[in-house]
Write a protein that holds these residues in place. Sequence first.
Motif, PDB file in Angstrom:
ATOM      1  N   SER A  49       0.824  -1.214   0.000  1.00 43.46           N
ATOM      2  CA  SER A  49       0.000   0.000   0.000  1.00 43.46           C
ATOM      3  C   SER A  49       0.855   1.260   0.000  1.00 43.46           C
ATOM      4  O   SER A  49       0.413   2.326  -0.445  1.00 43.46           O
ATOM      5  CB  SER A  49      -0.947   0.008   1.199  1.00 43.46           C
ATOM      6  OG  SER A  49      -0.252   0.222   2.415  1.00 43.46           O
ATOM      7  N   LYS A  55      -5.534   0.642  -6.325  1.00 44.91           N
ATOM      8  CA  LYS A  55      -6.250  -0.132  -5.316  1.00 44.91           C
ATOM      9  C   LYS A  55      -5.455  -1.410  -5.043  1.00 44.91           C
ATOM     10  O   LYS A  55      -4.647  -1.847  -5.876  1.00 44.91           O
ATOM     11  CB  LYS A  55      -7.667  -0.454  -5.801  1.00 44.91           C
ATOM     12  CG  LYS A  55      -8.593   0.748  -5.821  1.00 44.91           C
ATOM     13  CD  LYS A  55     -10.006   0.376  -6.265  1.00 44.91           C
ATOM     14  CE  LYS A  55     -10.091   0.189  -7.753  1.00 44.91           C
ATOM     15  NZ  LYS A  55     -11.488  -0.019  -8.220  1.00 44.91           N
ATOM     16  N   ASP A  79      -7.750  -1.156   4.971  1.00 44.41           N
ATOM     17  CA  ASP A  79      -8.458  -0.073   4.288  1.00 44.41           C
ATOM     18  C   ASP A  79      -8.071   1.286   4.874  1.00 44.41           C
ATOM     19  O   ASP A  79      -7.952   2.272   4.141  1.00 44.41           O
ATOM     20  CB  ASP A  79      -9.973  -0.287   4.385  1.00 44.41           C
ATOM     21  CG  ASP A  79     -10.736   0.436   3.291  1.00 44.41           C
ATOM     22  OD1 ASP A  79     -10.338   0.298   2.111  1.00 44.41           O
ATOM     23  OD2 ASP A  79     -11.710   1.141   3.599  1.00 44.41           O
ATOM     24  N   GLN A  84      -8.501   3.834   1.998  1.00 41.74           N
ATOM     25  CA  GLN A  84      -9.725   3.342   1.341  1.00 41.74           C
ATOM     26  C   GLN A  84      -9.474   2.755  -0.046  1.00 41.74           C
ATOM     27  O   GLN A  84     -10.241   2.966  -0.982  1.00 41.74           O
ATOM     28  CB  GLN A  84     -10.764   4.461   1.244  1.00 41.74           C
ATOM     29  CG  GLN A  84     -11.140   5.059   2.592  1.00 41.74           C
ATOM     30  CD  GLN A  84     -12.228   6.104   2.486  1.00 41.74           C
ATOM     31  OE1 GLN A  84     -12.963   6.177   1.512  1.00 41.74           O
ATOM     32  NE2 GLN A  84     -12.353   6.924   3.522  1.00 41.74           N
ATOM     33  N   ARG A  85      -8.408   1.957  -0.161  1.00 41.27           N
ATOM     34  CA  ARG A  85      -8.090   1.360  -1.469  1.00 41.27           C
ATOM     35  C   ARG A  85      -8.263  -0.153  -1.510  1.00 41.27           C
ATOM     36  O   ARG A  85      -7.936  -0.785  -2.521  1.00 41.27           O
ATOM     37  CB  ARG A  85      -6.658   1.725  -1.861  1.00 41.27           C
ATOM     38  CG  ARG A  85      -6.504   3.168  -2.341  1.00 41.27           C
ATOM     39  CD  ARG A  85      -5.089   3.432  -2.819  1.00 41.27           C
ATOM     40  NE  ARG A  85      -4.140   3.500  -1.712  1.00 41.27           N
ATOM     41  CZ  ARG A  85      -2.891   3.050  -1.770  1.00 41.27           C
ATOM     42  NH1 ARG A  85      -2.429   2.452  -2.850  1.00 41.27           N
ATOM     43  NH2 ARG A  85      -2.089   3.173  -0.728  1.00 41.27           N
ATOM     44  N   LEU A  86      -8.787  -0.764  -0.458  1.00 38.14           N
ATOM     45  CA  LEU A  86      -8.854  -2.229  -0.411  1.00 38.14           C
ATOM     46  C   LEU A  86     -10.021  -2.771  -1.224  1.00 38.14           C
ATOM     47  O   LEU A  86     -11.137  -2.252  -1.170  1.00 38.14           O
ATOM     48  CB  LEU A  86      -9.003  -2.713   1.037  1.00 38.14           C
ATOM     49  CG  LEU A  86      -9.178  -4.238   1.202  1.00 38.14           C
ATOM     50  CD1 LEU A  86      -7.913  -4.979   0.773  1.00 38.14           C
ATOM     51  CD2 LEU A  86      -9.545  -4.584   2.636  1.00 38.14           C
ATOM     52  N   ARG A 149     -14.442   2.982   5.744  1.00 42.00           N
ATOM     53  CA  ARG A 149     -15.560   2.775   4.824  1.00 42.00           C
ATOM     54  C   ARG A 149     -16.478   1.705   5.387  1.00 42.00           C
ATOM     55  O   ARG A 149     -16.013   0.667   5.870  1.00 42.00           O
ATOM     56  CB  ARG A 149     -15.070   2.303   3.451  1.00 42.00           C
ATOM     57  CG  ARG A 149     -14.558   3.375   2.542  1.00 42.00           C
ATOM     58  CD  ARG A 149     -14.329   2.831   1.143  1.00 42.00           C
ATOM     59  NE  ARG A 149     -13.269   1.823   1.116  1.00 42.00           N
ATOM     60  CZ  ARG A 149     -12.951   1.130   0.009  1.00 42.00           C
ATOM     61  NH1 ARG A 149     -13.615   1.330  -1.120  1.00 42.00           N
ATOM     62  NH2 ARG A 149     -11.967   0.253   0.043  1.00 42.00           N
ATOM     63  N   ILE A 152     -16.678  -1.737   2.058  1.00 42.68           N
ATOM     64  CA  ILE A 152     -15.498  -2.211   1.335  1.00 42.68           C
ATOM     65  C   ILE A 152     -15.966  -3.237   0.306  1.00 42.68           C
ATOM     66  O   ILE A 152     -16.697  -4.173   0.654  1.00 42.68           O
ATOM     67  CB  ILE A 152     -14.487  -2.858   2.305  1.00 42.68           C
ATOM     68  CG1 ILE A 152     -13.922  -1.799   3.259  1.00 42.68           C
ATOM     69  CG2 ILE A 152     -13.353  -3.540   1.539  1.00 42.68           C
ATOM     70  CD1 ILE A 152     -13.034  -2.358   4.350  1.00 42.68           C
TER      71      ILE A 152
END
Length: 321
Positions: A49, A55, A79, A84-86, A149, A152
Amino acid sequence: MKTSYSLGSLLSIDDLLRCAEKTLKVKPDTVWVPETWGMENFAMLSAISTRTKSKIGSSIINIYSRSPALIAMGAATIDAISNQRLVLGLGTSSVPIIEKLHGYKFEKPLLRMKETVEIIRLVLSGKKIDYTGQIFSLRGFTLLIKPTRVNIPIYIAAINQKMTQLTWSIGDGVIFYLRPISEMKTTISKMQSKRKIDVACQLITSVAEDGDKAKDRVRKTLAFYISVGEIYRKFLAENGFRKETENIYNEYLKSGFKSNHELIPDSMLHSLTISGSPQECKKQLKHFRDAGITHPIIQFNPSGEVGKSFDLFTKTFGDNP
């Protein structure tokens, strides 16, 4: 249209991190990391990450070796770390991996998947959970951290018809693997008419200026899955490749992986994988898109030195929309 990369299980940790960093230039939709019996998935997703702005996806977290609550905790953590890219990819894995490597009973996979997804979504809501299912019962669970989030995206790996149907009922996306292109085209058309979801398919891929070298590399990977993966072998046998899978498996029983890849015909390569020269591979990717795949996940299989091979890989697929 999405194009994503999968960084395979046979890469070293250092190689995987270096490849992830190189995606900064080509910006694939998602960088997926598999989990077999090597690198632990959430740890690697956390590591990459910081190396990519794409993502990041798990392909796949099996739903037997972790509880649903623990999967949700891991997902919420990654995440947050990744801003918030999972994309959470889940699957049942297989009997040999679950029973022999993890020591759990491979029981009620459909029901377990359904309850697992339900619990994960409840946990990510941040509310107190009192859940009673046929497999799991949770009392008073509340996530201590606030999820970045609530929703997800959850993708489910599906092979047989019942799991495919469940995926289209509860998933945000599906992950296909080793499905003949003609069968996928029919299945996707049928299922998408009921409910539209993101259709991802992970495609064993190797690119080399010497196309035959790349094809030989993919043949070896494909022969491995056919030899040790009973569920894939059975599915392929039932969908047009019975004689081929029998020949490959029988040779494996005789001599291991020494030469059984040589029994994989071009027809299997074209139906299941992407391999060859850069131009050949670009044409093959379009072929899979035309079958209805909305999210091809190109599984990197290096041909030669990893860094140089990945450079050619990204050069080949980096300009695909």
